[in-house]
Write a protein that holds these residues in place. Sequence first.
Motif, PDB file in Angstrom:
ATOM      1  N   UNK A   4       0.830  -1.199   0.000  1.00 25.38           N
ATOM      2  CA  UNK A   4       0.000   0.000   0.000  1.00 25.38           C
ATOM      3  C   UNK A   4       0.869   1.254   0.000  1.00 25.38           C
ATOM      4  N   UNK A   5       0.352   2.292  -0.603  1.00 22.33           N
ATOM      5  CA  UNK A   5       1.034   3.582  -0.662  1.00 22.33           C
ATOM      6  C   UNK A   5       0.173   4.624   0.018  1.00 22.33           C
ATOM      7  N   UNK A   6       0.693   5.506   0.833  1.00 16.32           N
ATOM      8  CA  UNK A   6       2.071   5.553   1.268  1.00 16.32           C
ATOM      9  C   UNK A   6       2.391   4.380   2.193  1.00 16.32           C
ATOM     10  N   UNK A  21      -6.976  -2.920  -7.602  1.00 17.54           N
ATOM     11  CA  UNK A  21      -7.519  -1.645  -8.096  1.00 17.54           C
ATOM     12  C   UNK A  21      -6.999  -0.466  -7.278  1.00 17.54           C
ATOM     13  N   UNK A  22      -6.816  -0.652  -5.972  1.00 16.63           N
ATOM     14  CA  UNK A  22      -6.254   0.423  -5.152  1.00 16.63           C
ATOM     15  C   UNK A  22      -4.772   0.609  -5.469  1.00 16.63           C
ATOM     16  N   UNK A  23      -4.094  -0.469  -5.798  1.00 16.21           N
ATOM     17  CA  UNK A  23      -2.680  -0.379  -6.178  1.00 16.21           C
ATOM     18  C   UNK A  23      -2.517   0.438  -7.460  1.00 16.21           C
ATOM     19  N   UNK A  24      -3.417   0.261  -8.414  1.00 12.91           N
ATOM     20  CA  UNK A  24      -3.379   1.050  -9.653  1.00 12.91           C
ATOM     21  C   UNK A  24      -3.576   2.528  -9.326  1.00 12.91           C
ATOM     22  N   UNK A  25      -4.532   2.829  -8.446  1.00 16.00           N
ATOM     23  CA  UNK A  25      -4.750   4.216  -8.027  1.00 16.00           C
ATOM     24  C   UNK A  25      -3.494   4.790  -7.376  1.00 16.00           C
ATOM     25  N   UNK A  26      -2.843   3.988  -6.535  1.00 11.37           N
ATOM     26  CA  UNK A  26      -1.606   4.426  -5.885  1.00 11.37           C
ATOM     27  C   UNK A  26      -0.518   4.732  -6.912  1.00 11.37           C
ATOM     28  N   UNK A  27      -0.415   3.898  -7.943  1.00 11.33           N
ATOM     29  CA  UNK A  27       0.591   4.137  -8.986  1.00 11.33           C
ATOM     30  C   UNK A  27       0.314   5.444  -9.729  1.00 11.33           C
ATOM     31  N   UNK A  28      -0.955   5.718 -10.002  1.00  6.40           N
ATOM     32  CA  UNK A  28      -1.319   6.964 -10.688  1.00  6.40           C
ATOM     33  C   UNK A  28      -0.949   8.156  -9.813  1.00  6.40           C
ATOM     34  N   UNK A  29      -1.275   8.084  -8.531  1.00  7.97           N
ATOM     35  CA  UNK A  29      -0.960   9.177  -7.608  1.00  7.97           C
ATOM     36  C   UNK A  29       0.547   9.427  -7.552  1.00  7.97           C
ATOM     37  N   UNK A  30       1.329   8.364  -7.499  1.00  4.82           N
ATOM     38  CA  UNK A  30       2.782   8.524  -7.466  1.00  4.82           C
ATOM     39  C   UNK A  30       3.291   9.195  -8.740  1.00  4.82           C
ATOM     40  N   UNK A  31       2.765   8.804  -9.872  1.00  9.84           N
ATOM     41  CA  UNK A  31       3.178   9.410 -11.139  1.00  9.84           C
ATOM     42  C   UNK A  31       2.818  10.888 -11.196  1.00  9.84           C
ATOM     43  N   UNK A  99      -9.706  12.040 -12.965  1.00 11.16           N
ATOM     44  CA  UNK A  99      -9.291  11.068 -13.966  1.00 11.16           C
ATOM     45  C   UNK A  99     -10.300   9.934 -14.044  1.00 11.16           C
ATOM     46  N   UNK A 100     -10.779   9.677 -15.240  1.00 12.89           N
ATOM     47  CA  UNK A 100     -11.632   8.515 -15.509  1.00 12.89           C
ATOM     48  C   UNK A 100     -10.796   7.557 -16.347  1.00 12.89           C
ATOM     49  N   UNK A 101     -10.748   6.301 -15.930  1.00 21.51           N
ATOM     50  CA  UNK A 101      -9.903   5.332 -16.616  1.00 21.51           C
ATOM     51  C   UNK A 101     -10.465   3.923 -16.472  1.00 21.51           C
ATOM     52  N   UNK A 102      -9.936   3.032 -17.284  1.00 23.30           N
ATOM     53  CA  UNK A 102     -10.303   1.620 -17.240  1.00 23.30           C
ATOM     54  C   UNK A 102      -9.041   0.825 -16.951  1.00 23.30           C
ATOM     55  N   UNK A 103      -9.115  -0.070 -15.973  1.00 20.11           N
ATOM     56  CA  UNK A 103      -7.990  -0.945 -15.658  1.00 20.11           C
ATOM     57  C   UNK A 103      -7.979  -2.068 -16.699  1.00 20.11           C
ATOM     58  N   UNK A 104      -6.913  -2.159 -17.455  1.00 24.93           N
ATOM     59  CA  UNK A 104      -6.837  -3.114 -18.563  1.00 24.93           C
ATOM     60  C   UNK A 104      -6.987  -4.571 -18.122  1.00 24.93           C
ATOM     61  N   UNK A 112     -11.389   8.700 -10.306  1.00 25.84           N
ATOM     62  CA  UNK A 112     -10.705   9.104  -9.075  1.00 25.84           C
ATOM     63  C   UNK A 112     -10.345  10.568  -9.156  1.00 25.84           C
ATOM     64  N   UNK A 113     -10.289  11.188  -7.999  1.00 22.69           N
ATOM     65  CA  UNK A 113      -9.854  12.558  -7.886  1.00 22.69           C
ATOM     66  C   UNK A 113      -8.604  12.574  -7.014  1.00 22.69           C
ATOM     67  N   UNK A 114      -7.582  13.230  -7.505  1.00 23.09           N
ATOM     68  CA  UNK A 114      -6.313  13.336  -6.787  1.00 23.09           C
ATOM     69  C   UNK A 114      -6.107  14.797  -6.449  1.00 23.09           C
ATOM     70  N   UNK A 115      -5.821  15.082  -5.201  1.00 22.55           N
ATOM     71  CA  UNK A 115      -5.643  16.468  -4.780  1.00 22.55           C
ATOM     72  C   UNK A 115      -4.366  16.600  -3.975  1.00 22.55           C
ATOM     73  N   UNK A 116      -3.736  17.750  -4.122  1.00 24.90           N
ATOM     74  CA  UNK A 116      -2.524  18.019  -3.358  1.00 24.90           C
ATOM     75  C   UNK A 116      -2.533  19.497  -3.019  1.00 24.90           C
ATOM     76  N   UNK A 117      -2.316  19.803  -1.752  1.00 25.21           N
ATOM     77  CA  UNK A 117      -2.195  21.186  -1.299  1.00 25.21           C
ATOM     78  C   UNK A 117      -0.743  21.475  -0.995  1.00 25.21           C
ATOM     79  N   UNK A 118      -0.322  22.641  -1.375  1.00 26.57           N
ATOM     80  CA  UNK A 118       1.051  23.049  -1.087  1.00 26.57           C
ATOM     81  C   UNK A 118       1.035  24.107  -0.001  1.00 26.57           C
TER      82      UNK A 118
END
Length: 119
Positions: A4-6, A21-31, A99-104, A112-118
């Motif tokens: 799991x990430x983090x 499926x959560x692992x794929x989301x984690x990979x997208x967030x890391x990228x 991001x809307x996507x399909x896991x191959x 999913x929605x990814x948010x980051x505050x600085x």
Amino acid sequence: MNIDFPYHFDRRGRTASTDDSDHVRDMIEQLLFTHPGERVNRPDFGSGLLQLVFSPNSPELAAALQFTLQAALQRWLGDVIDVGALEVTSQDSTLQVYLAYVIRATGEARTDTFARSLP
């Protein structure tokens, strides 16, 4: 088993794991939130998204950012996901990516929605 990430420990004191499926989301967030040059063995990994948080909003910037993210997702995760829709918004110091996507592997459609505050 996917880590799991983090990275953290589960209630048993072992490395926490997650489903595919959560692992794929984690990979997208890391990228999305990794700066190019941040990873020693993959200096070109990342999207550069956080570098544009304080840039003035404009249609040109939004189009360039969308193109850049689409290219990064295709390059690094193109064998894992098919991107359907991608939208980036910035308000004050918060960046949000929809991001809307399909896991191959499974054919599962996700949004999913990814948010980051600085600071």
